[in-house]
Motif scaffolding. Structure first.
Motif, mmCIF file in Angstrom:
data_model
loop_
_atom_site.group_PDB
_atom_site.id
_atom_site.type_symbol
_atom_site.label_atom_id
_atom_site.label_comp_id
_atom_site.label_asym_id
_atom_site.label_seq_id
_atom_site.Cartn_x
_atom_site.Cartn_y
_atom_site.Cartn_z
ATOM 1 N N GLU A 32 30.011 12.748 -13.406
ATOM 2 C CA GLU A 32 29.450 11.563 -14.063
ATOM 3 C C GLU A 32 30.052 10.286 -13.490
ATOM 4 N N LEU A 33 31.355 10.287 -13.289
ATOM 5 C CA LEU A 33 32.034 9.103 -12.757
ATOM 6 C C LEU A 33 31.623 8.834 -11.311
ATOM 7 N N LEU A 34 31.508 9.890 -10.521
ATOM 8 C CA LEU A 34 31.127 9.709 -9.110
ATOM 9 C C LEU A 34 29.717 9.148 -8.971
ATOM 10 N N ALA A 35 28.851 9.474 -9.929
ATOM 11 C CA ALA A 35 27.463 9.032 -9.835
ATOM 12 C C ALA A 35 27.229 7.647 -10.420
ATOM 13 N N HIS A 36 28.198 7.077 -11.114
ATOM 14 C CA HIS A 36 27.973 5.807 -11.804
ATOM 15 C C HIS A 36 28.182 4.620 -10.852
ATOM 16 N N PRO A 37 27.239 3.698 -10.777
ATOM 17 C CA PRO A 37 27.355 2.589 -9.824
ATOM 18 C C PRO A 37 28.465 1.598 -10.160
ATOM 19 N N GLU A 59 36.392 33.451 -16.738
ATOM 20 C CA GLU A 59 35.025 33.029 -17.047
ATOM 21 C C GLU A 59 34.155 33.037 -15.790
ATOM 22 N N PRO A 60 32.851 33.239 -15.954
ATOM 23 C CA PRO A 60 31.962 33.126 -14.789
ATOM 24 C C PRO A 60 31.840 31.672 -14.348
ATOM 25 N N ASP A 61 31.379 31.468 -13.144
ATOM 26 C CA ASP A 61 31.117 30.137 -12.597
ATOM 27 C C ASP A 61 32.349 29.231 -12.672
ATOM 28 N N PRO A 62 33.463 29.638 -12.054
ATOM 29 C CA PRO A 62 34.659 28.787 -12.102
ATOM 30 C C PRO A 62 34.446 27.475 -11.354
ATOM 31 N N VAL A 63 35.236 26.473 -11.719
ATOM 32 C CA VAL A 63 35.155 25.171 -11.066
ATOM 33 C C VAL A 63 36.485 24.859 -10.403
ATOM 34 N N ASP A 64 36.458 23.930 -9.461
ATOM 35 C CA ASP A 64 37.665 23.495 -8.751
ATOM 36 C C ASP A 64 37.559 21.986 -8.554
ATOM 37 N N LEU A 65 38.274 21.219 -9.400
ATOM 38 C CA LEU A 65 38.178 19.764 -9.324
ATOM 39 C C LEU A 65 38.755 19.217 -8.032
ATOM 40 N N ALA A 69 36.505 16.872 -5.775
ATOM 41 C CA ALA A 69 36.896 15.513 -5.408
ATOM 42 C C ALA A 69 36.976 15.348 -3.893
ATOM 43 N N SER A 70 37.595 16.309 -3.232
ATOM 44 C CA SER A 70 37.740 16.211 -1.779
ATOM 45 C C SER A 70 36.384 16.167 -1.092
ATOM 46 N N SER A 71 35.428 16.935 -1.581
ATOM 47 C CA SER A 71 34.095 16.938 -0.997
ATOM 48 C C SER A 71 33.413 15.581 -1.126
ATOM 49 N N VAL A 74 37.255 11.750 -2.253
ATOM 50 C CA VAL A 74 38.181 11.163 -3.217
ATOM 51 C C VAL A 74 39.570 11.764 -3.017
ATOM 52 N N ARG A 75 40.571 10.913 -3.063
ATOM 53 C CA ARG A 75 41.949 11.359 -2.905
ATOM 54 C C ARG A 75 42.336 12.272 -4.072
ATOM 55 N N VAL A 76 43.106 13.317 -3.787
ATOM 56 C CA VAL A 76 43.564 14.258 -4.807
ATOM 57 C C VAL A 76 45.089 14.247 -4.848
ATOM 58 N N LEU A 77 45.630 14.048 -6.033
ATOM 59 C CA LEU A 77 47.074 14.102 -6.266
ATOM 60 C C LEU A 77 47.383 15.357 -7.064
ATOM 61 N N ARG A 78 48.401 16.128 -6.601
ATOM 62 C CA ARG A 78 48.723 17.382 -7.273
ATOM 63 C C ARG A 78 50.224 17.488 -7.509
ATOM 64 N N PRO A 79 50.786 16.577 -8.312
ATOM 65 C CA PRO A 79 52.236 16.569 -8.513
ATOM 66 C C PRO A 79 52.699 17.657 -9.462
ATOM 67 N N ARG A 80 53.984 17.965 -9.393
ATOM 68 C CA ARG A 80 54.570 18.890 -10.366
ATOM 69 C C ARG A 80 54.527 18.285 -11.755
ATOM 70 N N SER A 81 54.832 16.997 -11.836
ATOM 71 C CA SER A 81 54.806 16.304 -13.123
ATOM 72 C C SER A 81 54.186 14.931 -12.950
ATOM 73 N N VAL A 82 53.297 14.568 -13.868
ATOM 74 C CA VAL A 82 52.672 13.246 -13.814
ATOM 75 C C VAL A 82 53.681 12.152 -14.095
ATOM 76 N N ASN A 83 54.808 12.502 -14.727
ATOM 77 C CA ASN A 83 55.802 11.502 -15.100
ATOM 78 C C ASN A 83 56.904 11.310 -14.062
ATOM 79 N N ASP A 84 56.883 12.080 -12.975
ATOM 80 C CA ASP A 84 57.878 11.890 -11.918
ATOM 81 C C ASP A 84 57.771 10.478 -11.337
ATOM 82 N N PRO A 85 58.906 9.843 -11.003
ATOM 83 C CA PRO A 85 58.856 8.476 -10.456
ATOM 84 C C PRO A 85 57.956 8.347 -9.237
ATOM 85 N N GLU A 86 57.964 9.350 -8.367
ATOM 86 C CA GLU A 86 57.122 9.252 -7.167
ATOM 87 C C GLU A 86 55.632 9.324 -7.528
#
Length: 338
Positions: A32-37, A59-65, A69-71, A74-86
């Motif tokens: 939805e966000l990707l399609a919104h102008p 579950e059937p039909d698994p998804v992979d955000l 996003a990469s397709s 869009v940049r993808v961030l995959r940190p161990r913790s969202v609260n890490d300073p980096e």
């Protein structure tokens, strides 16, 4: 008369979406966000490789955000913790107007909450202030809830307790299972996102504080919450079955056998055996298959599975309407119900 210049359209808002990588709540939000102008998705922040949300396993039909996003470039961030300073620094470099949360299971602390220029907005598939916390679909089915809804709220350091930006009521009939409730509330949440985006673009963040007197909070269900007590009446038994459907199924016993009911129904009085039986009595019926007595009715078990102790895969699973099969289960079940 000089020419009248039309006002320039607003610049797209920059958002970062936070969601579990296999989330069926987050995937349609990203689409939805990707399609919104009026929206520019600056990044998607999700979990590290190998960290999957248990809600959607098997579950059937698994998804992979991350792939989704990469397709889209869009940049993808995959940190161990969202609260890490980096991680906080990486988010700040993106200069987002908003962080949007759609099924992300880490609690955001104040350094992260301070990153966006405008706000952190969480989409919760529940009628806050009721049903805050995890697994709202389970608890709505468990309670036979009829008055549900979905919520967009401004995120604060507490759990699901920020002021409400927008809501959509979602009436239920009280007999839906957890999977049906989830599908309905996910769909309504996507509609709510469409309603909220124009407000985010306009910077309209008028929100109403939640009433703490109305707040109910639920954590993940434990074995006691997912187990059947055959001394209950039929409606109580069926609520547990519906709350545990489609996965993992309602436990018949907590002794390690892993016997689980996935689907069941109460038999009408005229279909029940003629003599009274104590709760937990197991019978095989030539027409109704596997039957178990509860306080006020007989429950017909439509789908059953069990896992050997210490095993991970079910030794049997599926419908039990075959009289030969259900007869073979009676002895097994009787030891764990009566």
């Amino acid at each position: 008369m000089g020419e009248v210049t039309a006002p320039a359209p607003p610049a797209p808002i920059r958002v970062v979406l936070l969601s579990e990588v296999n989330s069926k709540f987050g995937a349609p939000f990203l689409a939805e966000l990707l399609a919104h102008p009026d929206v520019e998705v600056a990044a998607v922040l999700t979990r590290p490789p190998g960290r999957l949300c248990s809600y959607y396993l098997g579950e059937p039909d698994p998804v992979d955000l991350a792939e989704q996003a990469s397709s889209a470039g869009v940049r993808v961030l995959r940190p161990r913790s969202v609260n890490d300073p980096e991680t906080v620094a990486a988010l700040a470099e993106l200069d987002p107007d908003y962080l949007l949360i759609a099924n992300f299971q880490q609690i955001l602390r104040e350094p992260v909450l301070d990153v966006p220029r405008r706000a952190v907005v969480n989409f919760h598939p529940g009628p806050l202030p009721r049903y805050a916390g995890l697994a709202p679909f389970f608890w709505m089915a468990r309670h036979g809830e009829r008055d549900s809804g979905v919520t967009a709220l401004i995120t604060t350091p507490g759990i699901d307790d920020g002021p409400v930006l927008a809501q959509r009521p979602v009436p239920l009939d009280g007999t839906e299972d957890a999977g049906q409730i989830r599908d309905r509330l996910f769909s309504e949440s996507r509609r709510l996102l469409r309603e909220v985006i124009p407000r985010l673009v306009a910077g309209d963040l008028a929100a109403i504080p939640q009433d703490p007197e109305q707040r109910t909070y639920f954590s993940s269900p434990g074995p006691d919450d997912t187990s059947i007590n055959w001394s209950w009446n039929a409606e109580e038994v069926l609520r547990v079955v519906r709350a545990c459907h489609p996965q993992p199924g309602a436990l018949i016993a907590t002794d390690g056998t892993g016997l689980r009911v996935h689907e069941a129904r109460a038999l009408p009085r005229e279909a029940a055996p003629g003599t009274a039986h104590s709760p937990g009595t197991v019978r095989s019926h030539p027409r109704h298959g596997l039957m178990i007595a509860c306080a006020d009715a007989w429950i017909q078990v439509l789908s059953l599975s069990w896992h050997p102790q210490g095993g991970s895969a079910p030794s049997s699973s599926g419908g039990v309407d075959d009289p030969d099969l259900s007869a073979g289960l009676v002895e097994l079940l009787a030891a764990h119900t009566e």
